[in-house]
Design a protein around this motif. Structure first.
Motif, short mmCIF file in Angstrom:
data_model
loop_
_atom_site.label_atom_id
_atom_site.label_comp_id
_atom_site.label_asym_id
_atom_site.label_seq_id
_atom_site.Cartn_x
_atom_site.Cartn_y
_atom_site.Cartn_z
N ARG A 1 -35.07 10.14 39.11
CA ARG A 1 -34.41 10.37 40.40
C ARG A 1 -34.50 11.83 40.85
NH1 ARG A 1 -33.23 5.68 43.21
NH2 ARG A 1 -32.41 4.09 41.81
N ARG B 1 -32.45 13.22 43.87
CA ARG B 1 -31.03 13.57 43.77
C ARG B 1 -30.86 15.04 43.40
NH1 ARG B 1 -28.60 8.21 40.67
NH2 ARG B 1 -29.00 6.75 42.38
N GLN C 1 -37.70 8.24 47.99
CA GLN C 1 -37.34 8.81 46.69
C GLN C 1 -38.30 9.96 46.40
OE1 GLN C 1 -37.30 5.39 44.00
NE2 GLN C 1 -36.43 4.14 45.63
N PRO D 1 -36.47 1.85 42.13
CA PRO D 1 -37.40 2.95 41.87
C PRO D 1 -38.82 2.49 41.60
CG PRO D 1 -35.40 3.17 40.57
CD PRO D 1 -35.39 1.80 41.14
#
Length: 964
Positions: free
Chosen positions: A735, A738, A904, A935
């Motif tokens: 990730r 993030r 993403q 994902p």
């Protein structure tokens, strides 16, 4: 024989039946039981004798096991601390839970042919006491009536003791002796006066704040004022036993009082926090006053010894600081050589609702006895308000007590009525002695109440009307205790009033001085100072970073050790022999792969005196079987070897430790460890990068904003395996979006690229560093840079999986020699760079996808038309280097290529910054997977189809023309 027989008798065994032990007995014990049973069978009069003694033994054991259920723990007298209003059937109790008639009936049932098979006349019969009780003191036998009375005094008054689940006889006997010995809970008049003075300070501090700032949130301690003398007692006793450093963690309730009266923070520094005109200092965004930490070294007045106290800053996320405190404690023990926890200890404070409700408590407990994580015992103090925010305990937990989670590690639990200050002090003294004696966790449950609502502005009568009607009638504990001491003649009324006046004067004088404070300096609230690392005013000693390269001799030496077994007569696995042989061949060829590059970074730092600690799930071998830092002898169980600790004669120690299967707890622990010293490289590796999100609280509340909130730098490194390789949605993505979203740089502002030491200044200003290395050499450099920088920032590294063994993912020694540095950007160095005017597309990427792109480019014979530039350091964003790249290829269109889905990965972070870099002169196109909720796909064929599609987009020079 009789003594052994009685001592090993089960509590619940029906009278007259053969004894059966649940545990294996020694040969002597078995003989004693057989002898006793033969006597029972042969002689009726002995049968009655044995039955009566067994009954008394069972009665004593019943009180030891279940006496806490009828102890008078609730100061309000309206709730049962264990959420159970029933009284155990095998206890004769005259406590307030039973009226007189019920008590007499219970006595009749349990004696006259009832539970224990005793007659009422047996109450005055003298019984020999077993060795598993201390109620006799110097007497070895007592009448049954006196036995019951003493058991009630020990287990059914204001202290409830839970300990019989502990499977260690010595520990159980130790606790029995502390609570059963007649007259053991005695205090001198001087100790009582000290306790009263501490209660005065605790109570009057809160009353002072309420008078001055009645409309401010402060999360006061009213209802549990006894916490302050309780903590001071634990610290006093621990100091007496040799502890000179106590690290504490606590939630917001009572924090200001603890800072003032335990840590001894200057009162004016606390009072000025309430001034709305107080200006913030330049550094950081700060935090509310009831989250701040503190570090203070002072003389303990009781023991006359130096004591250092550190209260760790924490967020509102209750219990999140628990593992952080543990990690910092472990580090301080490590650095001072305190291998048994005799010098450094931790105290953790908890609320009842959070202690029962937050899973991190369980995770932290399970670290408590692991070899690489133990702090040799923590004293846990639960401020048991018997309520959450507005939630009744019966709706907040399924367990009887909020402290039941501590039973998983066999920690004794001492429940105590907080309106009995002397009982509280005694329990805290015993808790400190337990920790000093056995070096294991212990819990003190202060059963109290919360006089106000969740905060001072909250109205609790909405949801707990009956409780708060009783609370409003409740006399404060200070008043109760003062009246008691006056009645005992320990103090008189004028002395008591003088003590109050003295502390009130101290507060008023500090309040007057607080008005002179105009600026809030958060660094005055630092919980972990690093003496000597910064200048006196807290600035870096330089703003440069030396070369992170090494001499060839050092590289070769480390490589040779990494490819050998430095211990004689040590048999390793055959497969590992091949791995080490391959490493040796790489060293001869002057190349490194990922594992060897890491080895060289670690080994060189150890030579320079930098302690390295690598922790996480399966890190010793490595999730992908690439690291092998701990070798296991194939012929001798548990015999291991860590070659990294055999590199140099006077090297720093290397700690590599497989963790429990926890992310939240372990990452918090390592963060705390990294807080203690800047001269250590502390790394936490996720098993897969995907799993870091169960530690999101530590990342969001501590690592990302820690310096901004608390002026607390931290150099922790997160190694997060990342890469779309067809392994499904839970084994593909760390990730990165993030982490990048939480970076504090402005995407729309181009910094001054001509500034001296631009790259170092960028690092100094950022909240953390995010990198995705594509070569082992660059990975080596970024690890070394982390220590050679003159300041500390968290480092987030997205590490590879398939690249660990990719034949092209190799680096030459030449990339690691003196004069070399970490490359924030690796520019195109092929044919496209030789004729930049002919390049039609400049692809920017990061990480593993580079190798997919170069393979595809070669297959399409487009090495002269498409240039590929790797961004190795994503944040801080390398504006300066990327501007040079764009200017180098004037005719090329720009595209960002990633293997992650569009919503993403890195695209949303990189695109606006690239546009800012080029003054928005060109568009930045996207080549990658489409937006998606998950994902990655779980279907291998779909994965390959998606990969080919993004490669087609990247190399189709006409694909973006329709969007121009």
């Amino acid at each position: 024989s009789w003594d052994i027989f009685f001592r090993n008798t089960n509590a619940g065994a029906p009278p007259g039946t053969a004894y059966q032990s649940p545990l294996p007995l020694s040969r002597g014990s078995l003989a004693a039981v057989a002898h006793a049973q033969s006597l029972v069978e042969a002689q009726p009069n002995v049968d009655k004798l044995v039955e009566d003694h067994l009954a008394v033994q069972s009665l004593i054991r019943a009180y030891q096991i279940r006496g806490h259920h009828v102890a008078q723990l609730d100061p309000l007298g309206i709730l049962d601390a264990d959420l159970d209003s029933s009284v155990p059937a095998d206890i004769i109790s005259s406590t307030d839970k039973l009226d007189l008639a019920v008590f007499k009936e219970r006595l009749r049932m349990l004696t006259v042919g009832g539970f224990y098979g005793l007659d009422e006349s047996d109450l005055d019969k003298v019984f020999h006491l077993p060795t598993t009780t201390f109620i006799g003191g110097q007497e070895s036998a007592l009448p049954l009536r006196e036995i019951i009375r003493r058991l009630e005094m020990a287990y059914c008054q204001h202290i409830g003791v839970e300990f019989m689940f502990i499977n260690d006889l010595e520990q159980c006997q130790w606790i029995r002796q502390k609570f059963e010995t007649p007259g053991i809970m005695q205090f001198t008049n001087e100790e009582k006066r000290t306790l009263l003075a501490r209660l005065v300070r605790s109570t009057r501090f809160e009353e002072f704040l309420q008078r001055k700032w009645s409309s401010e949130k402060r999360f006061g301690l009213e209802g549990c004022e006894v916490l302050i003398p309780a903590l001071k007692t634990i610290i006093d006793k621990s100091s007496e036993n040799g502890v000179d450093y106590v690290i504490m963690g606590m939630p917001h309730r009572g924090r200001l009082n603890v800072l003032a009266n335990v840590i001894r923070k200057e009162l004016e520094q606390i009072f000025c926090q309430f001034d709305s005109k107080l200006e913030a200092a330049d550094e950081g965004s700060g935090d509310v006053k009831y989250h701040l930490g503190m570090y203070h070294r002072r003389i303990n007045r009781v023991t006359d010894r130096n004591i250092t106290l550190s209260l760790v800053a924490n967020p509102s996320h209750l219990e999140a600081a628990d593992p952080v405190v543990m990690g910092k404690t472990k580090a301080e023990q490590f650095y001072c050589g305190d291998t048994e926890g005799k010098k450094v200890m931790s105290i953790l404070l908890h609320g009842d609702a959070a202690f029962a409700g937050q899973g991190i408590v369980y995770e932290t407990f399970h670290l408590s006895d692991l070899p690489s994580y133990t702090t040799h015992g923590t004293v846990h103090v639960v401020v048991n308000n018997q309520i959450g925010f507005t939630t009744d305990p019966r709706m907040a937990r399924s367990s009887p007590y909020p402290t039941d989670v501590a039973r998983v590690v066999n920690a004794p639990i001492f429940h105590v009525n907080s309106d009995d200050p002397e009982a509280v002090m005694y329990v805290c003294k015993v808790a400190a002695e337990w920790r000093s004696t056995f070096h294991k966790d212990v819990v003190v449950d202060l059963v109290c109440y919360r006089r106000n609502g969740h905060n001072e502005m909250d109205e609790p009568m909405f949801t707990q009307p009956l409780m708060y009607k009783q609370i409003r009638k409740q006399k404060p504990v200070l008043q109760k205790y003062a009246e008691l001491l006056v009645s005992q003649g320990v103090v008189n009324q004028p002395e008591y009033e003088e003590e109050i006046s003295k502390y009130d004067k101290i507060c008023e004088e500090a309040f007057a001085r607080s008005k002179d404070e105009k600026i809030l300096h958060i660094k005055h609230w630092l919980d972990s100072p690093w003496p000597g690392f910064f200048t006196l005013d807290g600035q870096p000693r330089s703003m440069s970073c030396p070369s992170t390269g090494l001499t060839e001799d050092i590289l070769t030496h480390i490589g040779n050790v990494a490819s050998s077994v430095p211990v004689e007569n040590f048999t390793i696995h055959g497969g590992l022999s091949r791995i080490l042989k391959t490493r040796g061949e790489m060293v001869k060829n002057r190349t490194v792969d990922w594992a060897l590059a890491e080895y060289m970074a670690f080994g060189s730092l150890l030579k320079e005196g930098i302690h390295i600690r690598l922790s996480g799930q399966d890190v010793e071998r490595g999730t992908f079987s690439h690291r092998h830092h701990v070798l296991h002898d194939q012929n001798v169980d548990k015999r291991t070897c860590i070659p990294m600790n055999h590199l140099w004669p006077n090297q720093a120690p290397y700690t590599v430790c497989n963790s429990s299967l926890s992310e939240y707890g372990v990452l918090g622990f390592e963060l705390g460890f990294a807080m203690a010293s800047p001269n250590a490289l502390v790394l936490w590796e996720a098993q897969f990068g995907d799993f870091h999100n169960t530690a999101q609280c530590i990342i969001d509340q501590f690592i990302c904003p820690g310096q901004a909130k608390w002026v607390r730098q931290n150099g922790i490194v997160l190694l997060l395996p990342h890469g779309m390789e067809g392994m499904g949605p839970e084994h593909s993505s760390a990730r990165p979006e993030r982490f990048l979203q939480m970076c504090n740089d402005d995407p729309d502002v181009l910094p001054d690229l001509k500034e001296a030491n631009f790259d170092i200044n960028q690092l100094y200003d950022c909240n953390w560093v995010v990198v995705n290395c594509s070569t082992p050499g660059n990975f080596f450099h970024v690890l070394r840079r982390q220590i050679l920088l003159p300041f500390r920032k968290p480092l987030i590294i997205f590490t590879p999986k398939s690249l660990l063994r990719h034949p092209e993912a190799r680096s030459s020694f030449d990339e690691m020699l003196p004069g070399t540095h970490f490359q924030r950007v690796i520019p195109e160095d092929g044919p496209a760079a030789q004729n930049p005017e002919n390049v039609k597309r400049l692809l920017f990427c990061t990480g593993k996808v580079y190798y997919d792109l170069t393979r595809e480019r070669k297959a399409r014979d487009m090495v002269g038309q498409v240039a590929i530039t790797r961004i190795e350091q994503l944040s801080p964003f390398p504006f300066d280097l990327l501007l040079k790249e764009v200017q180098k290829y004037p005719n090329a269109e720009l595209a960002w290529c990633q293997e992650e889905h569009k919503n993403q990965g890195y695209y949303d972070y990189v695109k606006p910054r690239l546009r800012t870099t080029i003054s928005r002169a060109k568009p930045v196109w996207y080549a990658g997977r489409d937006p998606a909720a998950a994902p990655a796909t779980g279907n291998k064929k779909t994965h390959l189809t998606e990969l080919q599609r993004l490669l087609d987009t990247a190399f189709d020079l006409d694909v973006f023309k329709n969007f121009s």
